[in-house]
Scaffold this motif. Structure first.
Motif, mmCIF file in Angstrom:
data_model
loop_
_atom_site.group_PDB
_atom_site.id
_atom_site.type_symbol
_atom_site.label_atom_id
_atom_site.label_comp_id
_atom_site.label_asym_id
_atom_site.label_seq_id
_atom_site.Cartn_x
_atom_site.Cartn_y
_atom_site.Cartn_z
ATOM 1 N N LEU A 175 0.658 -1.391 -0.135
ATOM 2 C CA LEU A 175 -0.144 -0.196 -0.151
ATOM 3 C C LEU A 175 0.941 1.118 0.078
ATOM 4 C CD1 LEU A 175 -2.736 -0.812 2.865
ATOM 5 C CD2 LEU A 175 -2.629 -1.730 0.646
ATOM 6 N N HIS A 176 0.893 1.780 -1.587
ATOM 7 C CA HIS A 176 1.726 3.260 -1.670
ATOM 8 C C HIS A 176 0.804 4.482 -1.015
ATOM 9 C CE1 HIS A 176 4.324 -0.144 -3.406
ATOM 10 N NE2 HIS A 176 3.244 -0.435 -4.303
ATOM 11 N N ASN A 177 1.542 5.281 -1.122
ATOM 12 C CA ASN A 177 1.655 6.777 -0.980
ATOM 13 C C ASN A 177 -0.135 7.022 0.055
ATOM 14 O OD1 ASN A 177 2.887 7.589 -2.741
ATOM 15 N ND2 ASN A 177 2.144 6.776 -4.369
ATOM 16 N N GLN A 178 -0.800 7.506 0.236
ATOM 17 C CA GLN A 178 -1.870 8.286 0.746
ATOM 18 C C GLN A 178 -2.179 7.271 1.318
ATOM 19 O OE1 GLN A 178 -1.264 10.802 2.999
ATOM 20 N NE2 GLN A 178 0.495 11.371 1.661
ATOM 21 N N MET A 202 2.294 -7.253 3.621
ATOM 22 C CA MET A 202 0.865 -6.675 4.400
ATOM 23 C C MET A 202 1.964 -5.293 4.565
ATOM 24 S SD MET A 202 -2.193 -5.647 4.821
ATOM 25 C CE MET A 202 -3.445 -4.152 3.856
ATOM 26 N N PHE A 203 2.288 -4.387 2.835
ATOM 27 C CA PHE A 203 3.086 -3.521 3.836
ATOM 28 C C PHE A 203 1.921 -1.986 3.226
ATOM 29 C CE2 PHE A 203 6.380 0.067 1.831
ATOM 30 C CZ PHE A 203 6.879 -0.205 3.678
ATOM 31 N N VAL A 204 2.155 -1.391 4.855
ATOM 32 C CA VAL A 204 1.860 -0.080 4.408
ATOM 33 C C VAL A 204 2.833 1.180 5.152
ATOM 34 C CG1 VAL A 204 0.463 1.116 5.842
ATOM 35 C CG2 VAL A 204 -0.236 -0.864 5.659
ATOM 36 N N GLU A 205 3.383 2.223 3.924
ATOM 37 C CA GLU A 205 3.745 3.050 3.397
ATOM 38 C C GLU A 205 3.567 4.106 4.816
ATOM 39 O OE1 GLU A 205 6.255 3.997 -0.187
ATOM 40 O OE2 GLU A 205 5.121 4.860 -0.353
ATOM 41 N N ILE A 206 3.132 4.596 4.266
ATOM 42 C CA ILE A 206 2.828 5.763 5.439
ATOM 43 C C ILE A 206 0.935 6.241 6.179
ATOM 44 C CG2 ILE A 206 4.672 7.089 3.887
ATOM 45 C CD1 ILE A 206 3.178 8.491 2.230
ATOM 46 N N GLN A 207 0.889 5.488 6.173
ATOM 47 C CA GLN A 207 -0.600 5.932 6.317
ATOM 48 C C GLN A 207 -1.043 4.604 7.587
ATOM 49 O OE1 GLN A 207 -2.625 7.330 7.055
ATOM 50 N NE2 GLN A 207 -3.004 8.976 4.740
#
Length: 297
Positions: A175-178, A202-207
């Motif tokens: 899950l990239h960006n917002q 499962m990778f959550v980038e910045i949220q």
């Protein structure tokens, strides 16, 4: 391609091998009957004019089935409904690619996607939108790249229906960006994410991550699976009357978060067993009045 492609007034099949099928309008696979679309051997099906949609299982009683199989085979669409009013299934396998700016699985009828050794790309996604079941399963090195450019672009598992996301056998959901991932968004929503097996991630980038916003959220990390959400807050039961549960079980199963709120305003539960592991900078229990937070290790 005409302005409207209608596959499935009866039991119809389109098979496109090594070719390209382009539509400038709406596409229905299973409009009122049984429709099938097979995209094989490097073929392409493209319906990505802004504002158009492909509906797999369109009206009540309809059945829609789509298969995208083989290296170079691709389905590209602006909006993709799997189970819009009738039952819909989509299978992508053997290095095929599916791309949809907006994806809804299980809108008004059951919808299911299987991504088996293939890839999916989206900008917004809802599984289990309205009072029905939406299931997406990744296995055998399946990959989901979700690119969101604003928090308003959803990644929801269980909105007002039942959503299930399975990440199995060394598959990745990135899950990239917002992107703001939510399990159990609405009061009637029930969202479950299962991350199972070594290399499944499962990778959550910045949220932030919410397990149970107004409804019920369940996150299961087993068999060496990984949830990586180290930068932001993870809520277990974010709002009042919600339920959020995280199970971490098995050797090398890992949940990594920065701030973990177990029972923010609802009922949160954290269960760690059989070699499972939580890594966090801070863990807080029962943050607001009338909330509850429980951990079992």
């Amino acid at each position: 391609g005409s302005m409207t492609e209608n596959v499935g007034c009866a039991h119809d099949t389109i098979t496109a091998s090594g070719s390209e099928w382009v539509s400038a309008g709406e596409v229905y696979i299973g409009y009122v009957g049984h429709g099938e679309l097979n995209i094989l051997e490097g073929a392409s099906a493209i319906a990505n004019i802004l504002g158009t949609a492909m509906s797999i299982g369109n009206l009540p009683g309809a059945i829609g089935e789509v298969l995208v199989e083989g290296s170079g085979s691709e389905l590209v669409t602006s909006t993709l409904f799997v189970g819009r009013g009738g039952t819909g299934t989509l299978t992508a396998s053997t290095n095929a690619q599916v791309s949809a700016a907006s994806l809804q699985v299980g809108l008004g009828a059951p919808g299911a996607m299987l991504v088996d050794g293939a890839s999916l790309s989206t900008t917004s996604a809802i599984l289990g939108a309205i009072e029905t079941q939406g299931t997406v399963t990744f296995e055998n090195l399946g990959l989901w790249n979700h690119y969101s450019f604003a928090p308003a672009d959803p990644f929801i598992v269980g909105d007002e229906g039942t959503g299930t996301l399975n990440i199995l056998s060394d598959s990745d959901v990135l899950l990239h960006n917002q992107t703001l991932p939510i399990l159990g968004n609405g009061a009637a929503g029930h969202g479950t994410v299962n991350i199972d097996g070594q290399g499944s991630e499962m990778f959550v980038e910045i949220q932030s991550v919410t397990v149970g916003r107004m409804g019920t959220g369940v996150l299961n990390i087993t068999g060496g699976g990984l949830l990586q959400a180290a930068s932001w807050v993870v809520y277990l039961a974010e709002l009042r009357d919600s339920d959020g549960t995280v199970h971490i079980a098995g050797s090398n199963s890992l949940f990594r978060g920065s701030l973990v709120l177990v029972g923010n305003a609802g009922a949160g539960a954290l269960d760690i067993s059989a070699g499972g592991r939580l890594e966090a900078n801070e863990v807080s229990f029962a943050s607001f009045p009338d909330s509850s937070g429980t951990a079992t290790v």
